[in-house]
Design a protein around this motif. Sequence first.
Motif, PDB file in Angstrom:
ATOM      1  N   ILE A  29     -14.446  52.325  29.341  1.00 43.62           N
ATOM      2  CA  ILE A  29     -13.815  51.536  28.280  1.00 43.62           C
ATOM      3  C   ILE A  29     -12.515  52.183  27.819  1.00 43.62           C
ATOM      4  O   ILE A  29     -11.486  51.512  27.665  1.00 43.62           O
ATOM      5  CB  ILE A  29     -14.779  51.367  27.089  1.00 43.62           C
ATOM      6  CG1 ILE A  29     -16.077  50.687  27.537  1.00 43.62           C
ATOM      7  CG2 ILE A  29     -14.115  50.583  25.961  1.00 43.62           C
ATOM      8  CD1 ILE A  29     -15.917  49.405  28.294  1.00 43.62           C
ATOM      9  N   GLU A  30     -12.552  53.465  27.600  1.00 43.16           N
ATOM     10  CA  GLU A  30     -11.351  54.186  27.165  1.00 43.16           C
ATOM     11  C   GLU A  30     -10.211  54.007  28.159  1.00 43.16           C
ATOM     12  O   GLU A  30      -9.064  53.728  27.776  1.00 43.16           O
ATOM     13  CB  GLU A  30     -11.694  55.660  27.003  1.00 43.16           C
ATOM     14  CG  GLU A  30     -10.552  56.539  26.544  1.00 43.16           C
ATOM     15  CD  GLU A  30     -11.007  57.980  26.403  1.00 43.16           C
ATOM     16  OE1 GLU A  30     -10.529  58.827  27.198  1.00 43.16           O
ATOM     17  OE2 GLU A  30     -11.848  58.262  25.522  1.00 43.16           O
ATOM     18  N   GLU A  31     -10.502  54.146  29.429  1.00 44.03           N
ATOM     19  CA  GLU A  31      -9.476  54.021  30.459  1.00 44.03           C
ATOM     20  C   GLU A  31      -8.954  52.593  30.553  1.00 44.03           C
ATOM     21  O   GLU A  31      -7.747  52.371  30.776  1.00 44.03           O
ATOM     22  CB  GLU A  31     -10.046  54.469  31.805  1.00 44.03           C
ATOM     23  CG  GLU A  31     -10.332  55.958  31.879  1.00 44.03           C
ATOM     24  CD  GLU A  31     -11.179  56.347  33.079  1.00 44.03           C
ATOM     25  OE1 GLU A  31     -11.098  57.512  33.505  1.00 44.03           O
ATOM     26  OE2 GLU A  31     -11.932  55.475  33.601  1.00 44.03           O
ATOM     27  N   MET A  68      -6.651  52.068  27.591  1.00 40.81           N
ATOM     28  CA  MET A  68      -5.468  52.923  27.693  1.00 40.81           C
ATOM     29  C   MET A  68      -4.498  52.456  28.780  1.00 40.81           C
ATOM     30  O   MET A  68      -3.320  52.833  28.784  1.00 40.81           O
ATOM     31  CB  MET A  68      -5.910  54.367  27.992  1.00 40.81           C
ATOM     32  CG  MET A  68      -4.814  55.405  27.827  1.00 40.81           C
ATOM     33  SD  MET A  68      -5.404  57.093  28.175  1.00 40.81           S
ATOM     34  CE  MET A  68      -6.524  57.351  26.797  1.00 40.81           C
ATOM     35  N   PHE A  69      -4.962  51.618  29.687  1.00 43.28           N
ATOM     36  CA  PHE A  69      -4.168  51.237  30.853  1.00 43.28           C
ATOM     37  C   PHE A  69      -2.760  50.727  30.497  1.00 43.28           C
ATOM     38  O   PHE A  69      -1.763  51.186  31.089  1.00 43.28           O
ATOM     39  CB  PHE A  69      -4.920  50.202  31.683  1.00 43.28           C
ATOM     40  CG  PHE A  69      -4.246  49.841  32.969  1.00 43.28           C
ATOM     41  CD1 PHE A  69      -4.327  50.673  34.076  1.00 43.28           C
ATOM     42  CD2 PHE A  69      -3.521  48.665  33.088  1.00 43.28           C
ATOM     43  CE1 PHE A  69      -3.696  50.350  35.268  1.00 43.28           C
ATOM     44  CE2 PHE A  69      -2.890  48.333  34.267  1.00 43.28           C
ATOM     45  CZ  PHE A  69      -2.975  49.178  35.372  1.00 43.28           C
ATOM     46  N   PRO A  70      -2.599  49.793  29.536  1.00 45.92           N
ATOM     47  CA  PRO A  70      -1.237  49.335  29.207  1.00 45.92           C
ATOM     48  C   PRO A  70      -0.361  50.443  28.634  1.00 45.92           C
ATOM     49  O   PRO A  70       0.860  50.436  28.857  1.00 45.92           O
ATOM     50  CB  PRO A  70      -1.486  48.231  28.171  1.00 45.92           C
ATOM     51  CG  PRO A  70      -2.886  47.786  28.409  1.00 45.92           C
ATOM     52  CD  PRO A  70      -3.624  49.023  28.804  1.00 45.92           C
ATOM     53  N   LEU A  71      -0.950  51.371  27.901  1.00 48.21           N
ATOM     54  CA  LEU A  71      -0.166  52.476  27.362  1.00 48.21           C
ATOM     55  C   LEU A  71       0.392  53.344  28.485  1.00 48.21           C
ATOM     56  O   LEU A  71       1.549  53.782  28.443  1.00 48.21           O
ATOM     57  CB  LEU A  71      -1.032  53.329  26.430  1.00 48.21           C
ATOM     58  CG  LEU A  71      -1.512  52.669  25.134  1.00 48.21           C
ATOM     59  CD1 LEU A  71      -2.496  53.578  24.406  1.00 48.21           C
ATOM     60  CD2 LEU A  71      -0.336  52.334  24.228  1.00 48.21           C
ATOM     61  N   ARG A  72      -0.422  53.586  29.480  1.00 47.52           N
ATOM     62  CA  ARG A  72       0.026  54.394  30.612  1.00 47.52           C
ATOM     63  C   ARG A  72       1.085  53.659  31.425  1.00 47.52           C
ATOM     64  O   ARG A  72       1.984  54.271  32.000  1.00 47.52           O
ATOM     65  CB  ARG A  72      -1.168  54.755  31.484  1.00 47.52           C
ATOM     66  CG  ARG A  72      -2.178  55.665  30.798  1.00 47.52           C
ATOM     67  CD  ARG A  72      -3.421  55.872  31.631  1.00 47.52           C
ATOM     68  NE  ARG A  72      -3.102  56.534  32.889  1.00 47.52           N
ATOM     69  CZ  ARG A  72      -3.983  56.709  33.872  1.00 47.52           C
ATOM     70  NH1 ARG A  72      -5.225  56.253  33.739  1.00 47.52           N
ATOM     71  NH2 ARG A  72      -3.636  57.338  34.975  1.00 47.52           N
ATOM     72  N   ASP A 109      -5.499  58.413  20.476  1.00 49.06           N
ATOM     73  CA  ASP A 109      -5.545  58.016  19.064  1.00 49.06           C
ATOM     74  C   ASP A 109      -5.396  56.503  18.935  1.00 49.06           C
ATOM     75  O   ASP A 109      -6.113  55.863  18.147  1.00 49.06           O
ATOM     76  CB  ASP A 109      -4.426  58.703  18.276  1.00 49.06           C
ATOM     77  CG  ASP A 109      -4.679  60.195  18.076  1.00 49.06           C
ATOM     78  OD1 ASP A 109      -5.837  60.626  18.239  1.00 49.06           O
ATOM     79  OD2 ASP A 109      -3.711  60.908  17.744  1.00 49.06           O
ATOM     80  N   ARG A 110      -4.477  55.945  19.692  1.00 50.50           N
ATOM     81  CA  ARG A 110      -4.248  54.498  19.628  1.00 50.50           C
ATOM     82  C   ARG A 110      -5.447  53.738  20.189  1.00 50.50           C
ATOM     83  O   ARG A 110      -5.871  52.725  19.618  1.00 50.50           O
ATOM     84  CB  ARG A 110      -2.975  54.139  20.401  1.00 50.50           C
ATOM     85  CG  ARG A 110      -2.647  52.654  20.415  1.00 50.50           C
ATOM     86  CD  ARG A 110      -2.439  52.093  19.027  1.00 50.50           C
ATOM     87  NE  ARG A 110      -2.207  50.652  19.072  1.00 50.50           N
ATOM     88  CZ  ARG A 110      -2.325  49.840  18.038  1.00 50.50           C
ATOM     89  NH1 ARG A 110      -2.666  50.330  16.844  1.00 50.50           N
ATOM     90  NH2 ARG A 110      -2.115  48.550  18.163  1.00 50.50           N
ATOM     91  N   VAL A 111      -6.012  54.212  21.287  1.00 47.17           N
ATOM     92  CA  VAL A 111      -7.198  53.581  21.873  1.00 47.17           C
ATOM     93  C   VAL A 111      -8.340  53.568  20.863  1.00 47.17           C
ATOM     94  O   VAL A 111      -8.994  52.538  20.649  1.00 47.17           O
ATOM     95  CB  VAL A 111      -7.628  54.308  23.160  1.00 47.17           C
ATOM     96  CG1 VAL A 111      -9.024  53.853  23.595  1.00 47.17           C
ATOM     97  CG2 VAL A 111      -6.628  54.045  24.274  1.00 47.17           C
ATOM     98  N   ASN A 112      -8.572  54.695  20.217  1.00 49.57           N
ATOM     99  CA  ASN A 112      -9.657  54.766  19.234  1.00 49.57           C
ATOM    100  C   ASN A 112      -9.400  53.847  18.051  1.00 49.57           C
ATOM    101  O   ASN A 112     -10.331  53.246  17.502  1.00 49.57           O
ATOM    102  CB  ASN A 112      -9.840  56.209  18.759  1.00 49.57           C
ATOM    103  CG  ASN A 112     -10.488  57.080  19.812  1.00 49.57           C
ATOM    104  OD1 ASN A 112     -11.258  56.598  20.644  1.00 49.57           O
ATOM    105  ND2 ASN A 112     -10.181  58.366  19.794  1.00 49.57           N
ATOM    106  N   ALA A 113      -8.129  53.718  17.661  1.00 48.45           N
ATOM    107  CA  ALA A 113      -7.784  52.852  16.528  1.00 48.45           C
ATOM    108  C   ALA A 113      -8.090  51.393  16.836  1.00 48.45           C
ATOM    109  O   ALA A 113      -8.667  50.676  16.003  1.00 48.45           O
ATOM    110  CB  ALA A 113      -6.307  53.029  16.167  1.00 48.45           C
TER     111      ALA A 113
END
Length: 254
Positions: A95-97, A100-104, A116-120
């Motif tokens: 789930i985290e990955e 996070m995919f668009p951020l990467r 931090d953004r993913v958790n938010a």
Amino acid sequence: MIKVENVHKSFGDEKILKGINTEFDKGKTNLIIGQSGSGKTVFLKCLLGLFKPEQGRIYYEDKAIQDMDDEEQRQLREKIGMLFQGGALFDSMNIEENVMFPLRMFTNRKKSDHLDRVNAVLKRVKLENVNKKFPAEISGGMQKRVAIARAIVNEPRFLFCDEPNSGLDPKTATIIDNLIQEITHENNITTIVVTHDMNSVMEIGEKVVFLKEGLLVWQGTNQEIFKTDHEDVTNFVYSSDLFKKIREVQNKEA
């Protein structure tokens, strides 16, 4: 705001969109509805820039996609969030990955900032402590909330949702609808939802655009759609099982 002016789209000799004119307002849930074959999906892909109309213009705020160079189009894509039909999560990523995919893909932030953004956003969709789970380990409704988290992780100014309630039970579908609307209002996003679900129209249709055979034949709010005497619209609205029952009750009370 997204403004559409006289958009035409054909494939060969088949005309799919036949001069669409409308505006999608910022801070509102804008719905595109219509029967299968009405042109909803083609219209969505034109809005996203995946299809190029033969005629007409599509403005994101004050500039038409057709006037943007490659860099401007890249910058626009960074401002767009997409919720796909079925969620479209990567099965091989946790789930985290996934979130996070668009951020990467689109940012140069440090990994700690990514997390931090993913958790938010996971907290915003009420999915804390699921980071290391895989999509197959959570329910369909939870998967859809993960997909929403992924769609908003880059803080988009425009959010597109393609049949967001597909495959969900009515209670879960309502939760997803309300979550989309809440996020739209909180972040003042221009949100466009393609759907055939009249429950969604009733719940969150702050603006509703009705297509038939490539034409925009009606537009209004979810309150106005139940008052219109437009035959095509009323036939569509009352073809759903829910509204057949409502009409039966109304007729009995009358």
